[in-house]
Design a protein around this motif. Structure first.
Motif, PDB file in Angstrom:
ATOM      1  N   THR A  71       5.624  45.681   5.544  1.00  0.00           N
ATOM      2  CA  THR A  71       4.348  46.277   5.944  1.00  0.00           C
ATOM      3  C   THR A  71       3.501  45.291   6.742  1.00  0.00           C
ATOM      4  O   THR A  71       2.337  45.564   7.022  1.00  0.00           O
ATOM      5  N   GLY A  72       4.085  44.148   7.108  1.00  0.00           N
ATOM      6  CA  GLY A  72       3.405  43.220   8.009  1.00  0.00           C
ATOM      7  C   GLY A  72       3.409  43.833   9.399  1.00  0.00           C
ATOM      8  O   GLY A  72       4.449  44.270   9.891  1.00  0.00           O
TER       9      GLY A  72
ATOM     10  N   ASP B  86      -9.266  34.059  -0.737  1.00  0.00           N
ATOM     11  CA  ASP B  86      -8.653  33.103  -1.648  1.00  0.00           C
ATOM     12  C   ASP B  86      -7.470  32.415  -0.968  1.00  0.00           C
ATOM     13  O   ASP B  86      -6.374  32.971  -0.889  1.00  0.00           O
ATOM     14  N   GLU B  87      -7.699  31.219  -0.486  1.00  0.00           N
ATOM     15  CA  GLU B  87      -6.641  30.489   0.211  1.00  0.00           C
ATOM     16  C   GLU B  87      -5.622  29.881  -0.743  1.00  0.00           C
ATOM     17  O   GLU B  87      -4.645  29.278  -0.306  1.00  0.00           O
ATOM     18  N   GLN B  88      -5.803  30.058  -2.051  1.00  0.00           N
ATOM     19  CA  GLN B  88      -4.791  29.626  -3.022  1.00  0.00           C
ATOM     20  C   GLN B  88      -3.614  30.599  -3.042  1.00  0.00           C
ATOM     21  O   GLN B  88      -2.546  30.264  -3.548  1.00  0.00           O
ATOM     22  N   ILE B  89      -3.802  31.790  -2.492  1.00  0.00           N
ATOM     23  CA  ILE B  89      -2.721  32.782  -2.430  1.00  0.00           C
ATOM     24  C   ILE B  89      -1.782  32.379  -1.302  1.00  0.00           C
ATOM     25  O   ILE B  89      -2.189  32.297  -0.144  1.00  0.00           O
ATOM     26  N   ARG B  90      -0.508  32.137  -1.686  1.00  0.00           N
ATOM     27  CA  ARG B  90       0.471  31.658  -0.699  1.00  0.00           C
ATOM     28  C   ARG B  90       1.774  32.458  -0.686  1.00  0.00           C
ATOM     29  O   ARG B  90       2.648  32.201   0.125  1.00  0.00           O
ATOM     30  N   THR B  91       1.907  33.414  -1.634  1.00  0.00           N
ATOM     31  CA  THR B  91       3.136  34.212  -1.709  1.00  0.00           C
ATOM     32  C   THR B  91       2.781  35.692  -1.807  1.00  0.00           C
ATOM     33  O   THR B  91       1.663  36.053  -2.199  1.00  0.00           O
TER      34      THR B  91
ATOM     35  N   LYS C 220      -8.010  37.911   2.135  1.00  0.00           N
ATOM     36  CA  LYS C 220      -7.722  36.833   3.093  1.00  0.00           C
ATOM     37  C   LYS C 220      -7.120  35.700   2.281  1.00  0.00           C
ATOM     38  O   LYS C 220      -7.714  35.214   1.322  1.00  0.00           O
ATOM     39  N   SER C 221      -5.918  35.287   2.658  1.00  0.00           N
ATOM     40  CA  SER C 221      -5.173  34.273   1.928  1.00  0.00           C
ATOM     41  C   SER C 221      -4.803  33.133   2.870  1.00  0.00           C
ATOM     42  O   SER C 221      -5.159  33.146   4.043  1.00  0.00           O
ATOM     43  N   SER C 222      -4.055  32.177   2.353  1.00  0.00           N
ATOM     44  CA  SER C 222      -3.359  31.239   3.233  1.00  0.00           C
ATOM     45  C   SER C 222      -2.257  32.025   3.916  1.00  0.00           C
ATOM     46  O   SER C 222      -1.884  33.105   3.451  1.00  0.00           O
ATOM     47  N   PRO C 223      -1.683  31.506   5.003  1.00  0.00           N
ATOM     48  CA  PRO C 223      -0.530  32.198   5.586  1.00  0.00           C
ATOM     49  C   PRO C 223       0.573  32.341   4.535  1.00  0.00           C
ATOM     50  O   PRO C 223       0.944  31.376   3.872  1.00  0.00           O
ATOM     51  N   ILE C 224       1.066  33.556   4.370  1.00  0.00           N
ATOM     52  CA  ILE C 224       2.064  33.855   3.345  1.00  0.00           C
ATOM     53  C   ILE C 224       3.448  33.787   3.992  1.00  0.00           C
ATOM     54  O   ILE C 224       3.824  34.681   4.750  1.00  0.00           O
ATOM     55  N   THR C 225       4.171  32.734   3.696  1.00  0.00           N
ATOM     56  CA  THR C 225       5.434  32.490   4.393  1.00  0.00           C
ATOM     57  C   THR C 225       6.513  33.506   4.050  1.00  0.00           C
ATOM     58  O   THR C 225       7.427  33.721   4.846  1.00  0.00           O
ATOM     59  N   ASP C 226       6.433  34.154   2.882  1.00  0.00           N
ATOM     60  CA  ASP C 226       7.443  35.160   2.545  1.00  0.00           C
ATOM     61  C   ASP C 226       6.959  36.581   2.879  1.00  0.00           C
ATOM     62  O   ASP C 226       7.501  37.564   2.399  1.00  0.00           O
ATOM     63  N   TYR C 227       5.951  36.674   3.741  1.00  0.00           N
ATOM     64  CA  TYR C 227       5.428  37.974   4.173  1.00  0.00           C
ATOM     65  C   TYR C 227       5.157  37.877   5.670  1.00  0.00           C
ATOM     66  O   TYR C 227       4.112  37.406   6.101  1.00  0.00           O
ATOM     67  N   GLN C 228       6.131  38.289   6.451  1.00  0.00           N
ATOM     68  CA  GLN C 228       6.057  38.168   7.906  1.00  0.00           C
ATOM     69  C   GLN C 228       5.654  39.489   8.555  1.00  0.00           C
ATOM     70  O   GLN C 228       6.109  40.548   8.149  1.00  0.00           O
ATOM     71  N   ALA C 229       4.838  39.391   9.586  1.00  0.00           N
ATOM     72  CA  ALA C 229       4.512  40.552  10.417  1.00  0.00           C
ATOM     73  C   ALA C 229       5.665  40.763  11.399  1.00  0.00           C
ATOM     74  O   ALA C 229       6.513  39.879  11.575  1.00  0.00           O
ATOM     75  N   ILE C 230       5.696  41.917  12.050  1.00  0.00           N
ATOM     76  CA  ILE C 230       6.807  42.214  12.959  1.00  0.00           C
ATOM     77  C   ILE C 230       6.842  41.272  14.163  1.00  0.00           C
ATOM     78  O   ILE C 230       7.881  41.117  14.786  1.00  0.00           O
TER      79      ILE C 230
END
Length: 160
Positions: free
Chosen positions: A60-61, A18-23, A85-95
């Motif tokens: 947990t990224g 779902d690429e509508q997921i952004r947060t 699988k989402s759009s890139p989540i800008t408020d969820y960063q990997a290390i």
């Protein structure tokens, strides 16, 4: 050490493209809805609260756009893993600084002490392999995800 087959903790009902997921909020909501509709959790609000509480401890990224959000919760009735699988989540960063796009969300009952660590460890071990991550990124549907987990987990098992 107890062995858990993580391939048995995920099924097609727990997989969402779902690429509508952004947060992070939308990610946790959608994963919670998948779990609640399949009888894995009893309370969406409580489980989401526990996911956010865990996330406040440390992100947990992990890396390469992957995240493994997880929570032990009274709301969880049985262990399960969802994939989103989402759009890139800008408020969820990997290390490594990449925005999380591929999330394996783990739900574990609060009293399951060892199961939580075993599931997390087994999944993290799979995600260390670039071939596994690339196959997940190329997946087009739920069966691609499940087949990838099952085939890679069986290849990585130690002899008994």
């Amino acid at each position: 050490m107890l062995k858990l087959d993580i391939g048995q903790l995920i099924d097609e009902r727990f997989i969402l493209f779902d690429e509508q997921i952004r947060t992070k909020e939308e990610l946790f909501t959608q994963a919670s809805v998948l779990f609640e509709s399949s009888g894995v959790i009893s309370n969406i609000k409580k489980y989401k609260k526990d996911l956010f509480r865990r996330e406040k401890q440390t992100s947990t990224g992990i890396e390469d756009h992957f995240g493994i959000p997880h929570a032990k919760s009274k709301a969880v009735l049985r262990p399960a893993i969802a994939f989103v699988k989402s759009s890139p989540i800008t408020d969820y960063q990997a290390i490594d600084g990449t925005a999380v796009t591929y999330s394996f969300v783990i739900a574990v009952p609060e009293k399951s002490t060892d199961d939580h660590l075993i599931i997390l460890s087994n999944l993290a071990r799979l995600l260390m392999h670039e071939g596994f991550r690339n196959a997940v990124k190329k997946a087009k549907d739920a069966s691609d995800i499940i087949n990838n987990i099952q085939s890679n987990q069986s290849e990585k098992r130690e002899p008994v």
